[in-house]
Motif scaffolding. Structure first.
Motif, PDB file in Angstrom:
ATOM      1  N   THR A 164       0.793  -1.165   0.099  1.00 23.31           N
ATOM      2  CA  THR A 164      -0.123   0.125   0.062  1.00 23.31           C
ATOM      3  C   THR A 164       0.872   1.242   0.073  1.00 23.31           C
ATOM      4  O   THR A 164       1.898   1.261   0.476  1.00 23.31           O
ATOM      5  CB  THR A 164      -0.726   0.147   1.334  1.00 23.31           C
ATOM      6  OG1 THR A 164      -1.778   0.992   1.205  1.00 23.31           O
ATOM      7  CG2 THR A 164      -0.098   0.240   2.573  1.00 23.31           C
ATOM      8  N   VAL A 165       0.066   2.394  -0.577  1.00 25.45           N
ATOM      9  CA  VAL A 165       1.078   3.688  -0.339  1.00 25.45           C
ATOM     10  C   VAL A 165       0.269   4.568   0.659  1.00 25.45           C
ATOM     11  O   VAL A 165       0.428   5.695   0.717  1.00 25.45           O
ATOM     12  CB  VAL A 165       1.221   4.373  -1.800  1.00 25.45           C
ATOM     13  CG1 VAL A 165       2.228   3.512  -2.517  1.00 25.45           C
ATOM     14  CG2 VAL A 165       0.000   4.386  -2.399  1.00 25.45           C
ATOM     15  N   ALA A 166      -1.027   4.097   1.069  1.00 21.82           N
ATOM     16  CA  ALA A 166      -2.103   4.997   1.858  1.00 21.82           C
ATOM     17  C   ALA A 166      -1.577   4.881   3.335  1.00 21.82           C
ATOM     18  O   ALA A 166      -2.300   4.405   4.155  1.00 21.82           O
ATOM     19  CB  ALA A 166      -3.273   4.094   1.677  1.00 21.82           C
ATOM     20  N   ASP A 167      -0.346   5.619   3.601  1.00 20.68           N
ATOM     21  CA  ASP A 167       0.072   5.546   4.903  1.00 20.68           C
ATOM     22  C   ASP A 167       0.530   6.882   5.333  1.00 20.68           C
ATOM     23  O   ASP A 167       1.180   7.254   6.384  1.00 20.68           O
ATOM     24  CB  ASP A 167       1.457   4.667   5.134  1.00 20.68           C
ATOM     25  CG  ASP A 167       2.355   4.847   4.118  1.00 20.68           C
ATOM     26  OD1 ASP A 167       2.425   5.898   3.450  1.00 20.68           O
ATOM     27  OD2 ASP A 167       3.589   4.236   4.229  1.00 20.68           O
ATOM     28  N   ASP A 168       0.122   7.946   4.345  1.00 23.53           N
ATOM     29  CA  ASP A 168       0.456   9.422   4.760  1.00 23.53           C
ATOM     30  C   ASP A 168       1.911   9.583   4.725  1.00 23.53           C
ATOM     31  O   ASP A 168       2.344  10.515   5.466  1.00 23.53           O
ATOM     32  CB  ASP A 168      -0.204   9.796   6.214  1.00 23.53           C
ATOM     33  CG  ASP A 168      -0.457  11.310   6.073  1.00 23.53           C
ATOM     34  OD1 ASP A 168      -0.488  11.925   4.954  1.00 23.53           O
ATOM     35  OD2 ASP A 168      -0.579  11.806   7.217  1.00 23.53           O
ATOM     36  N   ARG A 169       2.420   9.083   3.994  1.00 18.91           N
ATOM     37  CA  ARG A 169       4.052   9.295   3.794  1.00 18.91           C
ATOM     38  C   ARG A 169       4.186   9.429   2.226  1.00 18.91           C
ATOM     39  O   ARG A 169       3.428   8.866   1.494  1.00 18.91           O
ATOM     40  CB  ARG A 169       4.881   8.200   4.197  1.00 18.91           C
ATOM     41  CG  ARG A 169       4.797   7.964   5.553  1.00 18.91           C
ATOM     42  CD  ARG A 169       5.631   6.949   6.317  1.00 18.91           C
ATOM     43  NE  ARG A 169       5.445   6.575   7.697  1.00 18.91           N
ATOM     44  CZ  ARG A 169       6.321   5.714   8.380  1.00 18.91           C
ATOM     45  NH1 ARG A 169       6.956   4.885   7.746  1.00 18.91           N
ATOM     46  NH2 ARG A 169       5.839   5.421   9.628  1.00 18.91           N
ATOM     47  N   TRP A 170       5.521  10.042   1.834  1.00 18.09           N
ATOM     48  CA  TRP A 170       5.653  10.224   0.387  1.00 18.09           C
ATOM     49  C   TRP A 170       6.083   8.969  -0.209  1.00 18.09           C
ATOM     50  O   TRP A 170       7.030   8.334   0.399  1.00 18.09           O
ATOM     51  CB  TRP A 170       6.717  11.213   0.116  1.00 18.09           C
ATOM     52  CG  TRP A 170       5.888  12.540   0.071  1.00 18.09           C
ATOM     53  CD1 TRP A 170       6.025  13.515   1.154  1.00 18.09           C
ATOM     54  CD2 TRP A 170       5.162  13.023  -0.834  1.00 18.09           C
ATOM     55  NE1 TRP A 170       5.283  14.666   1.003  1.00 18.09           N
ATOM     56  CE2 TRP A 170       4.786  14.375  -0.272  1.00 18.09           C
ATOM     57  CE3 TRP A 170       4.775  12.837  -1.979  1.00 18.09           C
ATOM     58  CZ2 TRP A 170       4.153  15.468  -1.025  1.00 18.09           C
ATOM     59  CZ3 TRP A 170       4.067  13.674  -2.846  1.00 18.09           C
ATOM     60  CH2 TRP A 170       3.572  15.014  -2.407  1.00 18.09           C
TER      61      TRP A 170
END
Length: 234
Positions: A164-170
């Protein structure tokens, strides 16, 4: 339109496939957006090819956020009211944005919070799945896994990242087509690969769109931040 993840013709990577892609020569940038200019230059194409973006809005105003020493574009948050704010950044169609059968790559730096996912959000696309041919980068589903799609005719070829990329990081996300493979990379690591027909050709007269399909309802709106968006061919 529903997310490509829901398409029954989509080809997904299998757990037993090796995540390997052959080395390729350096590609040539045909579009690159950093959003670090001021005024109209905010939307300029830093590749030198002149593919300037135009904000297309519906009940929204483009918003920029500070990122390191530069800036990024913040897209509207999810909403349940009507009408919801919509924002897409669009560059006019051009032959050099159509890769045909050549190797090519496209990607972006993305930041998306876990409470801003949806059934499907577009990061970058050229073309439409129901209108001939398309290349696309999106975030699929509530779990926020990025995916890459190439479409030619009725066939949709989709590869979904394992992470996932939905972790509030770039994160950097990249789609890479080389010969008979389409791979998705997250933070420079291959996270999925799917086979392609070697003669699959992506050529269309549609604009390059960032952040959604349009400024109308059901536009697969992206709800995070984007920076360093690019397309490279070769």
């Amino acid at each position: 339109m529903a997310s490509l993840a829901a398409a029954t013709t989509a080809a997904r990577t299998g757990a037993d496939r090796a995540f390997w892609v052959p080395a390729t020569p350096p590609p040539a940038l045909v579009a690159h957006y950093t959003f670090d200019g001021t005024g109209p230059a905010t939307w300029a194409d830093s590749s030198g090819k002149g593919h300037t973006l135009t904000p297309v809005t519906g009940h929204a105003t483009p918003e920029l956020a500070v990122r390191d020493t530069g800036r990024a574009v913040r897209f509207p948050a999810p909403c349940r009211m009507s009408p919801c704010p919509r924002l897409v950044l669009r560059a006019a169609s051009s032959p050099d944005l159509n890769p045909g059968v050549r190797p090519f790559r496209y990607g972006a730096s993305v930041r998306l919070a876990p409470n801003r996912t949806s059934k499907g959000q577009n990061i970058l696309q050229k073309g439409y799945a129901t209108e001939g041919s398309q290349y696309k980068l999106q975030v699929d589903g509530r779990s926020g896994h990025p995916s890459c799609a190439l479409v030619a005719g009725a066939a949709i070829h989709l590869v979904l990242a394992r992470v996932t990329v939905a972790d509030d990081r770039w994160h950097t996300v990249e789609c890479r087509r080389h010969g008979a493979n389409l791979a998705v990379y997250v933070d420079r690591t291959a996270q999925g690969i799917v086979a392609l027909p070697t003669d699959l050709s992506v050529v269309n007269r549609d604009p390059l769109s960032l952040g959604g399909k349009s400024a109308f309802g059901d536009n697969d709106q992206f709800h995070g931040m984007l920076d360093d968006v690019w397309v490279a061919v070769g």
